[in-house]
Every structure is written in structure tokens, then in C-alpha cells.
Enzyme design. Structure first.
Site, PDB file in Angstrom:
ATOM      1  N   HIS A 107       0.242   6.931   2.266  1.00  0.00           N
ATOM      2  CA  HIS A 107       0.822   6.583   1.102  1.00  0.00           C
ATOM      3  C   HIS A 107       1.471   7.399   0.308  1.00  0.00           C
ATOM      4  O   HIS A 107       2.524   7.152  -0.211  1.00  0.00           O
ATOM      5  CB  HIS A 107      -0.571   6.383   0.235  1.00  0.00           C
ATOM      6  CG  HIS A 107      -1.482   5.399   0.672  1.00  0.00           C
ATOM      7  ND1 HIS A 107      -2.738   5.349   0.083  1.00  0.00           N
ATOM      8  CD2 HIS A 107      -1.317   4.077   1.413  1.00  0.00           C
ATOM      9  CE1 HIS A 107      -3.315   4.028   0.852  1.00  0.00           C
ATOM     10  NE2 HIS A 107      -2.758   3.580   1.385  1.00  0.00           N
TER      11      HIS A 107
ATOM     12  N   ARG B  71      -1.609  -7.714   7.737  1.00  0.00           N
ATOM     13  CA  ARG B  71      -2.028  -7.371   6.314  1.00  0.00           C
ATOM     14  C   ARG B  71      -1.858  -8.500   5.417  1.00  0.00           C
ATOM     15  O   ARG B  71      -2.274  -8.300   4.206  1.00  0.00           O
ATOM     16  CB  ARG B  71      -1.249  -6.033   5.729  1.00  0.00           C
ATOM     17  CG  ARG B  71      -1.855  -5.585   4.484  1.00  0.00           C
ATOM     18  CD  ARG B  71      -1.607  -4.169   4.377  1.00  0.00           C
ATOM     19  NE  ARG B  71      -1.701  -3.477   2.909  1.00  0.00           N
ATOM     20  CZ  ARG B  71      -0.746  -3.329   2.170  1.00  0.00           C
ATOM     21  NH1 ARG B  71       0.460  -3.712   2.403  1.00  0.00           N
ATOM     22  NH2 ARG B  71      -0.968  -2.721   0.851  1.00  0.00           N
TER      23      ARG B  71
ATOM     24  N   ALA C  19      -0.759   3.891   9.283  1.00  0.00           N
ATOM     25  CA  ALA C  19      -1.199   2.598   8.642  1.00  0.00           C
ATOM     26  C   ALA C  19      -0.869   2.714   7.144  1.00  0.00           C
ATOM     27  O   ALA C  19      -0.307   1.864   6.532  1.00  0.00           O
ATOM     28  CB  ALA C  19      -2.612   2.596   9.089  1.00  0.00           C
TER      29      ALA C  19
ATOM     30  N   CYS D 238      -5.266   5.245   9.785  1.00  0.00           N
ATOM     31  CA  CYS D 238      -4.599   6.383   9.684  1.00  0.00           C
ATOM     32  C   CYS D 238      -3.275   6.497   8.875  1.00  0.00           C
ATOM     33  O   CYS D 238      -3.116   5.703   8.136  1.00  0.00           O
ATOM     34  CB  CYS D 238      -4.271   6.722  11.284  1.00  0.00           C
ATOM     35  SG  CYS D 238      -2.933   5.224  11.584  1.00  0.00           S
TER      36      CYS D 238
HETATM   37 FE1  CFM Z   1      -4.347  -0.044  -2.668  1.00  0.00          FE
HETATM   38 FE2  CFM Z   1      -6.492  -1.086  -1.775  1.00  0.00          FE
HETATM   39 FE3  CFM Z   1      -4.568   0.148  -0.071  1.00  0.00          FE
HETATM   40 FE4  CFM Z   1      -4.360  -2.220  -1.250  1.00  0.00          FE
HETATM   41 FE5  CFM Z   1      -4.927  -3.255   1.088  1.00  0.00          FE
HETATM   42 FE6  CFM Z   1      -7.350  -2.012   0.589  1.00  0.00          FE
HETATM   43 FE7  CFM Z   1      -5.506  -0.957   2.330  1.00  0.00          FE
HETATM   44 MO1  CFM Z   1      -6.834  -3.071   3.069  1.00  0.00          MO
HETATM   45  S1  CFM Z   1      -5.207  -2.174  -2.993  1.00  0.00           S
HETATM   46  S2  CFM Z   1      -2.844  -0.420  -1.148  1.00  0.00           S
HETATM   47  S3  CFM Z   1      -3.654  -4.003  -0.345  1.00  0.00           S
HETATM   48  S4  CFM Z   1      -5.848   1.212  -1.547  1.00  0.00           S
HETATM   49  S5  CFM Z   1      -7.008  -3.859   1.027  1.00  0.00           S
HETATM   50  S6  CFM Z   1      -8.404  -1.414  -1.095  1.00  0.00           S
HETATM   51  S7  CFM Z   1      -7.571  -0.760   2.414  1.00  0.00           S
HETATM   52  S8  CFM Z   1      -4.412  -2.474   3.122  1.00  0.00           S
HETATM   53  S9  CFM Z   1      -4.430   1.210   1.890  1.00  0.00           S
END
Ligand code: CFM
Length: 540
Positions: free
Chosen positions: A187, A89, A58, A55
Site C-alpha cells: 500500500h 478482489r 498484493a 504480500c
Molecule cells: Fe483497506 Fe481493508 Fe485493504 Fe480494503 Fe480489501 Fe481488506 Fe485488503 Mo481484503 S478496506 S484496502 S478492499 S485494508 S477487504 S479490510 S484485506 S483486499 S488490503
């Protein structure tokens, strides 16, 4: 084993017609003769489908803000969201001053029913006071969970009053879980906050040394960032700030002095990379430190950007030395891995990044995809002008960024920039699709049902997954490798990381565990029939 449109139809026919129409747009069979193949991405998962997505909370607190170690991250909401985003994580961090590393704490306002009814603002204000008194952190972030948005707590005002009261950086993020279609929305919200409230708050005016860079979108999972920094420092780079693995508010506030921003994870950090270029004139370079070839290429591209003979020489020297060290170590693993196949399905960047490393070990990627990436992560950034904003994307504020009057300066001339753009991915990312082989399958937001179906078609030797999907392949007798938190292993980045990865993957192939479980198709009869009632023909 190849897959064709008929096979896809067979999988999709199990869905109701409307769902089938929707899912079909999220699945491609790679065919380079078709040029750019369009895929649908970053749209809401259909209710009832077992997705692996997270979500917005997160993505904001867990992914982008959370790794900043000298900051106390308050989760404003019921305790569950805080508890389940606490240290899961594996974004590692170490501080010179142990008093300034707060990542091991789980800090939450723990909203109760009465707070939901009467509001949680006072409780939040009290908690901030306590946090300042107990921990004396360099900064505080407050991230909202779903109910906070529903009851309408004004976190921004609470944060502003607390900032004035305590004189430190205290910022609030309206990243309620339901905002946006996945963690990707979070993000973006976090990127906005970092630019508005943190980068540029420091008083450094000049880079502290030659070749000063920031690393964006590296979260130090399993220590990846440390391995990357080791190599960069050896070559002579000066890393000002990392966003955000093992990162700190202390370094982030002076990130504006860098000469170049590296972008490792395009999905989670491209927003601030773009905004830093607009505000300070700092270009960004897409790098990939997963895989040996990708690491060498990234290092060489960085040296080309700075265009310094000595830096290029040192880059080649370090590459040669590292390769001489790891090649003999990789040899036995390559023998085990040769000829094997994999699925590479991860969140937003690793679904692409890991394919090169698999290939170097002799492992073919049959299917890949992202949980929550956008079309540009598949099709490349050229597609950006064609992406139509929808109600969900409009929900996230776009910052209007203008050049900083005092600090904006071009780091390289416009001519040099244009020349470099032809040679290296400066301010550009070409996406996953172009690197995938014809006949392979690309799936956006792969779900549990489709996972099982594609496994039965391709019968991969290993499956790259996360915690939610890893047990599906394992129950089918296929090893899985978590590429989110690395199953307690790592680092997998850079040169030494490649050896760790090869070792772990080889162990998965050779463990006798798999002798005790048979994939379903092994015991299934080759011929299938139905028993008809004999009522029509029988006399009795
Ligand atoms: Fe970038 Fe990723 Fe992500 Fe990531 Fe991660 Fe991820 Fe994630 Mo899991 S590189 S930041 S460190 S998009 S592995 S493939 S899904 S936490 S939001």
C-alpha cells in the site's frame, strides 16, 4: 461468554515458549479502565503459523493500483502472481468508453527460467511497446514480483526509457512480495508512486464545481463506491477522483483541486492523505460509509467541514429520505439477527468498520482484529510518534514532501481547522480499540489455530472472514461471511448496502444447511478421562 487471561494462557500454552511470548503481545482483552491498551502489530508472522496475510505485491498491484481502470497493469514476473491476482478482489469498474477499461485483462511478462537467468528487462521493454500498440491506455504501471527483485532487473530505468519513447505515464513499482511483512508494505509503495507520478500531472487549477472532494481508500468492492457516490452526488458533492475503486488515471491527475479528501480505508491510503495535505493543503476527514449510523455521521461531518447552511439542509433531507426507505426493509432482518454474536476479523479497516453495522442489526462483536494493520489502526493515530521503525518498515521509502509552490493553498483557515478538529475526525483516526466493548477480544494477525480455539470459547453465530479462513468456521457448523469480496454479493456500503448486508446475514442464519453439520463441541463428552494401565495392580 467472557474470556479471561487464564483462557488466553490455555490457548497460548500450546505454542513453544518463544512463540507464546510473541503471540501474547498481539492479543488483548478489552478493558477500558486500563486506558490505552498497547498491542503489537505490523511485525513478521512466525514461520509455520497459518496466517491469512498477503504480500507486498498484493497490496501494491492488487489493492491500490489495480482498480485504476484506464491503466494497463503489467505484472513483471512468473505467470502465477498475475493469474492469482486477476479479478479476484471484485473491485468493480465501468467506463463510459469501453475501450478504456482494461481491468478484465491479465497482463504479465510471464518470466521463464531463461529470463530469470539472463534478466527480464528486455522482455519487459518489449511488452510495454506491445501494450502501448495494442491497448493505447492512458497509463501503464509495472509491478514487481519476488524473483524480479532477486535477479535485480532495473525496472525504473526500463520505465523511464519507455516513458520518453511513448510519451505517456509509465511507472514501475518495486513491490516484490517479500518487501515488508504483509500487503501493507505494498500500500505504502503504491501511495508513494501515485503521489510522485500521477496526482498533480493534470492542468486543472480550480475545482470544477462547488464542494469538490476526493474519496481515498474506497475500492468499489461489490459496488460499494457506487452506492457512496450516489448519495454524495445527490447531496451536491462533486467527486473529482476516487483512489482507486472505479478510479481512473484521467481523473486522478487532477485530484489536487479537491477541497477535501475523504479517507474510508485508513490503513491502505493514510500515506497519500497526509502527503496531499502537505503538498496541496487539502485536509482529510476520516469517514466510514459502512453502517447506517456511521454513514449519517460521515455525511454530517462533511457538511460541517464545508460549513454551508444549504449543504447541511440538503444532507439532512437526503438522510431522512434514505432512512425512510430502508428502515421498513430492515425490520424483518433485525428480528432474525437480534441477540446473535459475531467475530469481525478482516484485513486492515473492515475489522473495525463492520462492527457498527453488526450492532445496528443487534449482533454483538465478541472478537475483532486485523490481518496486517498497524498500531494506529488499533490504538489511534496519537500512538504514531511511539511506533519505532524497524528493519522491515525502513525498507519502504518515505517521500520527503514539501508544499507545491504554485498549487498549495489552505482550504480553510487555521482557526477553523483547529475548531473543527475538536468536533470531527479531521486528519485523525481514533482506531478500533476505543469502540470495542469491555471483555471483547482484539487479535492481531489471527491464525487458523487461534481461530478454532476462540470459536470454541465464544461459539459465535457468524464469523466474518476471508477466503483462507472461511472454511474453518464453516466446517465447525458456523456460517461465515466473507468481508473481503462479499461472497459475490454487495454492495454493503451506505444505506442500500446496509439492507443487502442484513439480507445476506439473515440468509446465513436461516439456511437449513447448518442442520446437517454439528459443531465439534456438540458431540464431545462432557467428562474427559484417561485409561490407566492396570499393570501395577493386576496380578496377571
Ligand atoms: Fe483497506 Fe481493508 Fe485493504 Fe480494503 Fe480489501 Fe481488506 Fe485488503 Mo481484503 S478496506 S484496502 S478492499 S485494508 S477487504 S479490510 S484485506 S483486499 S488490503
Amino acid at each position: 461468554m467472557a474470556v479471561n487471561e487464564k483462557d488466553l494462557d490455555k490457548i497460548l500454552n500450546r505454542y513453544p515458549a518463544k512463540v507464546k511470548r510473541s503471540r501474547k503481545k498481539h492479543i488483548l482483552i478489552r478493558d477500558s479502565s486500563m486506558g490505552q491498551q498497547e498491542i503489537e502489530a505490523n511485525t513478521r508472522t512466525i514461520p509455520g503459523i497459518m496466517t491469512n496475510r498477503g504480500c507486498a505485491f498484493a497490496g501494491c498491484k492488487g489493492v491500490v493500483l489495480g482498480p485504476l481502470k484506464d491503466v494497463v497493469h503489467i505484472v513483471h514476473g512468473p505467470i502465477g502472481c498475475a493469474y492469482y491476482s486477476w479479478l479476484t478482489r471484485r473491485n468493480k469498474a465501468i467506463s463510459e468508453d469501453p475501450e478504456k477499461n482494461f481491468l478484465t485483462y491479465c497482463v504479465s511478462t510471464d518470466l521463464q527460467e531463461s529470463d530469470i537467468v539472463f534478466g527480464g528487462e528486455k522482455k519487459l521493454a518489449r511488452m510495454i511497446d506491445e501494450v502501448v500498440e495494442f491497448f493505447k491506455p492512458n497509463a501503464i504501471t509495472v509491478s514487481a514480483t519476488c524473483p524480479v527483485g532477486l535477479i535485480g532487473d532495473d525496472m525504473q530505468t526500463v520505465a523511464r526509457i519507455a516513458r520518453e519513447k511513448h510519451g505517456i505515464s509509465i511507472t514501475a513499482y518495486n513491490c516484490e512480495g517479500y518487501k515488508g511483512v504483509s500487503q501493507s508494505a505494498g500500500h505504502h509503495i503504491a501511495n508513494n508512486g501515485l503521489l510522485e507520478w500521477m496526482v498533480g500531472q493534470g492542468d486543472m487549477e480550480e475545482p470544477p464545481g462547488k464542494y469538490t472532494i476526493n474519496i481515498l481508500g474506497e475500492y468499489n468492492i461489490g459496488g460499494d463506491g457506487w452506492e457512496v457516490e450516489r448519495v454524495l452526488k445527490e447531496i451536491g458533492y462533486n467527486v473529482q477522483a476516487v483512489l482507486t475503486g472505479n478510479g481512473s488515471y484521467e481523473n486522478l491527475i487532477n485530484a489536487h483541486v479537491a477541497e477535501l479528501n475523504l479517507v474510508q480505508c485508513h490503513r491502505s491510503i493514510n500515506y497519500i492523505a497526509d502527503m496531499l495535505e502537505k503538498k496541496y493543503g487539502t485536509p482529510w476527514l476520516k469517514v466510514n460509509f459502512i453502517g447506517i449510523r456511521a454513514t449519517c455521521e460521515s455525511l454530517r461531518n462533511m457538511a460541517l467541514y464545508f460549513g454551508d447552511e444549504e449543504l447541511m439542509r440538503k444532507t439532512e433531507e437526503v438522510i431522512a429520505r434514505e432512512l425512510a426507505q430502508i428502515e421498513p426493509q430492515l425490520e424483518p432482518y433485525r428480528k432474525i439477527c437480534a441477540g446473535k454474536t459475531t467475530f469481525c476479523f478482516v484485513g486492515g479497516s473492515r475489522g473495525h468498520h463492520y462492527q457498527g453495522l453488526y450492532e445496528e442489526l443487534g449482533i454483538d462483536t465478541m472478537l475483532a482484529g486485523y490481518e496486517f494493520a498497524h498500531r494506529d489502526d488499533y490504538e489511534g493515530r496519537d500512538v504514531l510518534p511511539c511506533i519505532k521503525p524497524d528493519a522491515d518498515s525502513k525498507n519502504i521509502p518515505e517521500l520527503h514532501v514539501v508544499p507545491d509552490e504554485r498549487r498549495y493553498r489552505l482550504k480553510i483557515t487555521a482557526e477553523k481547522m483547529a475548531e473543527l478538529k475538536d468536533r470531527i475526525p479531521l486528519g485523525n483516526y481514533k482506531g478500533m480499540n476505543v469502540t470495542m466493548k469491555d471483555g471483547s477480544v482484539i487479535v492481531d494477525d489471527l491464525n487458523h489455530y487461534e481461530t478454532e480455539e476462540f470459536i470454541e470459547i465464544f461459539k459465535p453465530d457468524i464469523f466474518s472472514s476471508g477466503i483462507k479462513d472461511k472454511y474453518i468456521p464453516q466446517k465447525m457448523g458456523i456460517p461465515s461471511k466473507q468481508l473481503h469480496n462479499y461472497d459475490y454479493s454487495g454492495p454493503y456500503a451506505g444505506f442500500k448496502g446496509a439492507v443487502n448486508f442484513a439480507r445476506d446475514i439473515s440468509m446465513s442464519f436461516t439456511t437449513p444447511t447448518w442442520n446437517f453439520i454439528d459443531p465439534p463441541w456438540k458431540n464431545r463428552p462432557m467428562l474427559e478421562g484417561t485409561i490407566q494401565s492396570c499393570a501395577d495392580n493386576c496380578s496377571e
